[in-house]
Design a protein around this motif. Structure first.
Motif, short mmCIF file in Angstrom:
data_model
loop_
_atom_site.label_atom_id
_atom_site.label_comp_id
_atom_site.label_asym_id
_atom_site.label_seq_id
_atom_site.Cartn_x
_atom_site.Cartn_y
_atom_site.Cartn_z
N HIS A 36 27.71 -39.61 23.45
CA HIS A 36 26.58 -39.83 22.63
C HIS A 36 26.22 -38.41 21.86
N LYS A 44 22.12 -45.16 19.44
CA LYS A 44 22.87 -45.28 20.55
C LYS A 44 23.95 -46.30 21.03
N TYR A 47 26.57 -45.18 22.93
CA TYR A 47 26.05 -45.21 24.56
C TYR A 47 25.81 -46.34 25.15
#
Length: 343
Positions: A36, A44, A47
């Protein structure tokens, strides 16, 4: 009321499943965090995508491999009697937990090295020790639990309950001649030969054993318990592999291609944990899967990068390998098989 055996079983299974699943989730989260940062994005998405994939992987392997194998081993007791040389729980941890964790650890460094924003996000000075420590700790926990299953957690263990100790009762058996004609055999029995120095030394050492401590502080200090020794031996067994994996955190190693052989041979050395302890095959696996390959890895690291790995570890690998080959193979040749008298 719940029995003590059921409580022990539940605690063991919960700890083993935690050791099986947690390392993959933690190492995957670190990879997701590093990936990330290279994207330089406020969202995100990447992520949570990596985290969700790791959770799905752990859940899928648990439902399709871990739980069915565990249920099969507890329901089919005849399978446990046939599995005498290896341990299925350690096999599953090595294949489905340790291997992905090592892959994620290598991927973290590759992502950081190949980042397009390398000017802003430089390589760290050292790799975090958490992934390596967590993976090895999980393996050690499963190893300890598998060894402790044979012993009670309360009270003193019964001496004869150790499956690795085989006691035999030796009885004097008379020959047919002694049973039929004992008088004639007694007449023809020759005089005993005088004992040699070596025989007297062996007899004296067998008789003059160290007496057990029956009272006082020495009795308390000399107390031994197999269950406590399991914890000590399980951690000592992996000291060399732990030291080798710590070398991978050195900047000169993980910033170069030397990270791959270190992780590959460290993973190979972990394969011997699958074999049941106290088997004759375990000593040879320790030499051929750990000490012998580590000699070439450590020599190459010292020659290319300097003394970043302890020289004591290299000497340990060399001495263990040479002693194993000498006492197991070279002593069988005629030149090395001469009898000696020890004093």
């Amino acid at each position: 009321m719940i029995s003590g055996k059921l409580i022990n079983l539940l605690v063991y299974e919960i700890l083993e499943f935690a050791a099986f699943s947690i390392p993959t989730l933690v190492v995957a989260e670190q990879f997701a965090s590093a990936y990330h940062k290279t994207k330089n994005s406020a969202e995100k998405t990447y992520y949570w995508l990596v985290v969700s994939v790791s959770i799905a992987y752990v859940a899928l392997i648990a439902l399709m491999v871990w739980i069915p194998v565990k249920v099969l081993l507890y329901k089919k007791h005849h399978l446990c009697t046939k599995i005498k040389q290896w341990r299925p729980p350690l096999m599953m941890c090595i294949v489905f937990t340790t291997l992905p964790c090592f892959g994620f650890s290598i991927a973290v460094t590759e992502v950081q090295k190949n980042s397009t924003l390398s000017q802003k996000f430089s390589m760290p000075e050292s790799l975090p020790d958490l992934p390596v420590s967590l993976v090895l700790t999980s393996l050690i926990i499963v190893d300890i639990i598998e060894k402790l299953r044979k012993y009670p957690l309360k009270g003193r263990p019964i001496k004869n309950e150790d499956p690795h100790i085989h006691t035999t009762n030796l009885q004097e058996v008379k020959t047919v001649t002694e049973q039929v004609k004992p008088n004639e055999v007694a007449k023809r029995t020759p005089m005993p030969r005088p004992r040699t120095i070596a025989q007297n030394h062996q007899a004296g050492s067998a008789i003059a054993e160290e007496p057990p401590f029956s009272s006082g502080i020495l009795r308390t200090v000399a107390r031994r318990d197999k269950r406590a020794e399991i914890f000590v031996n399980s951690f000592i067994m992996w000291s060399d592999t732990i030291e080798m994996l710590r070398v991978s955190g050195h900047p000169a190693v993980f910033k170069s291609g030397w990270l791959y052989p270190v992780y590959i041979f460290s993973y190979i050395s972990l394969l011997r944990i699958i074999v049941i302890p106290h088997k004759s095959l375990l000593s040879s696996l320790g030499v051929f899967l750990q000490d012998f390959p580590f000699i070439f890895v450590r020599i190459s690291l010292i020659a290319a990068l300097g003394p970043i790995t302890p020289v004591l570890g290299l000497l340990k690998n060399i001495l263990v390998t040479l002693s194993y080959l000498y006492f197991n193979y070279l002593t069988t040749f005629r030149f090395f098989s001469t009898n000696e008298t020890s004093f």
